[in-house]
Structures are given as structure tokens and as C-alpha cells.
Design a protein around this motif. Structure first.
Motif, PDB file in Angstrom:
ATOM      1  N   TYR A   1      54.203  46.201  38.729  1.00 39.02           N
ATOM      2  CA  TYR A   1      53.728  45.490  39.915  1.00 39.02           C
ATOM      3  C   TYR A   1      53.570  46.524  41.027  1.00 39.02           C
ATOM      4  N   TYR A   2      52.396  46.571  41.630  1.00 36.74           N
ATOM      5  CA  TYR A   2      52.132  47.463  42.756  1.00 36.74           C
ATOM      6  C   TYR A   2      51.792  46.601  43.968  1.00 36.74           C
ATOM      7  N   GLN A   3      52.552  46.738  45.028  1.00 32.81           N
ATOM      8  CA  GLN A   3      52.336  45.923  46.229  1.00 32.81           C
ATOM      9  C   GLN A   3      50.914  46.087  46.776  1.00 32.81           C
ATOM     10  N   HIS A   4      50.387  47.308  46.723  1.00 33.59           N
ATOM     11  CA  HIS A   4      49.044  47.513  47.286  1.00 33.59           C
ATOM     12  C   HIS A   4      47.935  46.915  46.413  1.00 33.59           C
ATOM     13  N   PHE A   5      48.280  46.354  45.256  1.00 35.12           N
ATOM     14  CA  PHE A   5      47.293  45.664  44.431  1.00 35.12           C
ATOM     15  C   PHE A   5      47.121  44.207  44.864  1.00 35.12           C
ATOM     16  N   ILE A   6      47.968  43.737  45.770  1.00 31.61           N
ATOM     17  CA  ILE A   6      47.812  42.388  46.318  1.00 31.61           C
ATOM     18  C   ILE A   6      46.927  42.512  47.549  1.00 31.61           C
ATOM     19  N   ARG A   7      45.731  41.992  47.475  1.00 30.14           N
ATOM     20  CA  ARG A   7      44.770  42.089  48.568  1.00 30.14           C
ATOM     21  C   ARG A   7      44.463  40.681  49.062  1.00 30.14           C
ATOM     22  N   THR A   8      44.242  40.568  50.346  1.00 32.11           N
ATOM     23  CA  THR A   8      43.952  39.253  50.918  1.00 32.11           C
ATOM     24  C   THR A   8      42.750  39.321  51.848  1.00 32.11           C
ATOM     25  N   SER A   9      42.126  38.173  51.981  1.00 23.83           N
ATOM     26  CA  SER A   9      41.057  38.047  52.977  1.00 23.83           C
ATOM     27  C   SER A   9      40.952  36.591  53.381  1.00 23.83           C
TER      28      SER A   9
ATOM     29  N   GLU B   1      34.910  47.075  52.830  1.00 19.75           N
ATOM     30  CA  GLU B   1      35.813  48.100  53.382  1.00 19.75           C
ATOM     31  C   GLU B   1      37.148  48.117  52.642  1.00 19.75           C
ATOM     32  N   ASP B   2      37.659  46.936  52.361  1.00 16.42           N
ATOM     33  CA  ASP B   2      38.938  46.844  51.670  1.00 16.42           C
ATOM     34  C   ASP B   2      38.841  47.390  50.243  1.00 16.42           C
ATOM     35  N   LEU B   3      37.769  47.043  49.539  1.00 17.30           N
ATOM     36  CA  LEU B   3      37.571  47.549  48.182  1.00 17.30           C
ATOM     37  C   LEU B   3      37.394  49.062  48.188  1.00 17.30           C
ATOM     38  N   LYS B   4      36.659  49.578  49.173  1.00 15.08           N
ATOM     39  CA  LYS B   4      36.473  51.028  49.277  1.00 15.08           C
ATOM     40  C   LYS B   4      37.827  51.716  49.443  1.00 15.08           C
ATOM     41  N   ASN B   5      38.680  51.180  50.302  1.00 12.85           N
ATOM     42  CA  ASN B   5      40.013  51.750  50.511  1.00 12.85           C
ATOM     43  C   ASN B   5      40.870  51.656  49.249  1.00 12.85           C
ATOM     44  N   LEU B   6      40.813  50.528  48.580  1.00 20.70           N
ATOM     45  CA  LEU B   6      41.592  50.347  47.351  1.00 20.70           C
ATOM     46  C   LEU B   6      41.166  51.333  46.273  1.00 20.70           C
ATOM     47  N   MET B   7      39.877  51.541  46.114  1.00 21.99           N
ATOM     48  CA  MET B   7      39.376  52.422  45.057  1.00 21.99           C
ATOM     49  C   MET B   7      39.530  53.904  45.400  1.00 21.99           C
ATOM     50  N   ARG B   8      39.871  54.222  46.656  1.00 23.50           N
ATOM     51  CA  ARG B   8      40.170  55.606  47.048  1.00 23.50           C
ATOM     52  C   ARG B   8      41.612  56.000  46.707  1.00 23.50           C
ATOM     53  N   GLU B   9      42.456  54.988  46.480  1.00 23.34           N
ATOM     54  CA  GLU B   9      43.864  55.237  46.164  1.00 23.34           C
ATOM     55  C   GLU B   9      43.964  56.056  44.878  1.00 23.34           C
TER      56      GLU B   9
ATOM     57  N   SER C   1      30.126  44.058  46.734  1.00 19.61           N
ATOM     58  CA  SER C   1      30.738  45.247  47.338  1.00 19.61           C
ATOM     59  C   SER C   1      30.855  46.380  46.331  1.00 19.61           C
ATOM     60  N   ALA C   2      31.271  46.047  45.125  1.00 18.67           N
ATOM     61  CA  ALA C   2      31.395  47.075  44.077  1.00 18.67           C
ATOM     62  C   ALA C   2      30.039  47.726  43.812  1.00 18.67           C
ATOM     63  N   ILE C   3      29.003  46.920  43.694  1.00 19.27           N
ATOM     64  CA  ILE C   3      27.653  47.443  43.464  1.00 19.27           C
ATOM     65  C   ILE C   3      27.226  48.325  44.632  1.00 19.27           C
TER      66      ILE C   3
END
Length: 170
Positions: free
Chosen positions: A78-86, A101-109, A130-132
Motif C-alpha cells: 500500500y502506497y499512500q501517494h497512490f490514493i488520489r482524489t478529485s 496535472e495530478d496524473l503528470k505529478n503521479l507519473m513523475r514519481e 489526460s494520459a493521452i
């Protein structure tokens, strides 16, 4: 409020009201999350994120609990930063910008997920777009699974697996 005062019978589907006079019908959240994680696990995913509504909502707390249990069942971390909300914004463009923006930040991790479970079709579509826009390929770079009550008709190019709650049968 007026309907409640008139004692008009009200039933909400999947809404977080806790007042005694308001009846609710909820879907089996734990089963939906478990199905999604089981499917992703069977495809080889070991780092799975959850994209949900704000954590103050009771349903979000239940889904996060179910998510943790399902991860544990597969001995996944379980990774806390994998829980994303909007929150759901009034304008779709605001929602898309926030999620992008949130997905970009998550995928930079350095520790990033290989799959995302999106709670709601709105979030799933925004994540897909967003992914596309970020140049990610689905499902090669990131897999996406939606837990929703809607079909993705009219959005036929999206490669989104769906755990569908049947509102028609409620």
C-alpha cells in the motif's frame, strides 16, 4: 428539504447522506474494488493506484478500506501517494486540467503505478484523456479500470475496462 418536510419518500443511489429520514441504496463497494484489483493482478500489475472522490465522503472511506484489503489479499504494498482524489468541478475543462496535472505529478514519481482504478466514469474519461495528452499509451504505459454505473458508449476508442454497477436493476 421541502420534500423531506412533506414526508415525500426519497431514495438516493450511492450518495453519502446519513440522515435517518433519507433512504440509500449502495452497491457492494468492496466487491467492485476486489474485482478490479483481481483483474489487474491477473494481468501482472503490482502497483495499483485508486483515483476517487475526496476522502471526507463516507463512500470514499469505504472504497479506500476495500482497496487496502484487496491489496493485502494479494500481498501487494500500500502506497499512500497512490490514493488520489478529485472533486467534480462545474466545468469539465477544470476537471480535466486538475486531473492532468495530478496524473503528470503521479507519473513523475520514482515509485509510480502501472494501473489506476478510477471511481466514476467522469474521472475515468478525464484520466484517459489526460494520459493521452501526456503522451502515455493505454494500456502499455498505464492501465485504466473504471468503477461506474455508465457504459462508455460514444467513447469507443477508450481502452478502459469497466466494473459496472447496474443502476437499472436497483
Amino acid at each position: 428539504q421541502e420534500l423531506k418536510q412533506r414526508k415525500f419518500p426519497i431514495v438516493f443511489v450511492e450518495r453519502g447522506f446519513t440522515e435517518e429520514q433519507i433512504h440509500r441504496v449502495n452497491f457492494d463497494v468492496e466487491f467492485s474494488i476486489k474485482m478490479a484489483i483481481n483483474h489487474l493482478y491477473s494481468l501482472g500489475h503490482r502497483k495499483i493506484a485508486l483515483y476517487d472522490a475526496p476522502t471526507e465522503l463516507e463512500e470514499s472511506k469505504q472504497r479506500e478500506f476495500a482497496y487496502r484489503i484487496a491489496l493485502e489479499n494479494h500481498s501487494l504494498p500500500y502506497y499512500q501517494h497512490f490514493i488520489r482524489t478529485s472533486t467534480l468541478f462545474e466545468k469539465p475543462s477544470e476537471q480535466e486540467n486538475h486531473i492532468r496535472e495530478d496524473l503528470k505529478n503521479l507519473m513523475r514519481e520514482s515509485n509510480k503505478p502501472s494501473a489506476i482504478i478510477a471511481v466514476s466514469s467522469v474521472r475515468a474519461i478525464a484520466l484517459y484523456q489526460s494520459a493521452i495528452a501526456l503522451g502515455l499509451k493505454i494500456p502499455e504505459d498505464i492501465s485504466l479500470i473504471a468503477i461506474t454505473g455508465l457504459k462508455f458508449t460514444g467513447f469507443h476508442r477508450a481502452k478502459i475496462t469497466t466494473v459496472k454497477s447496474s443502476y437499472e436493476n436497483v
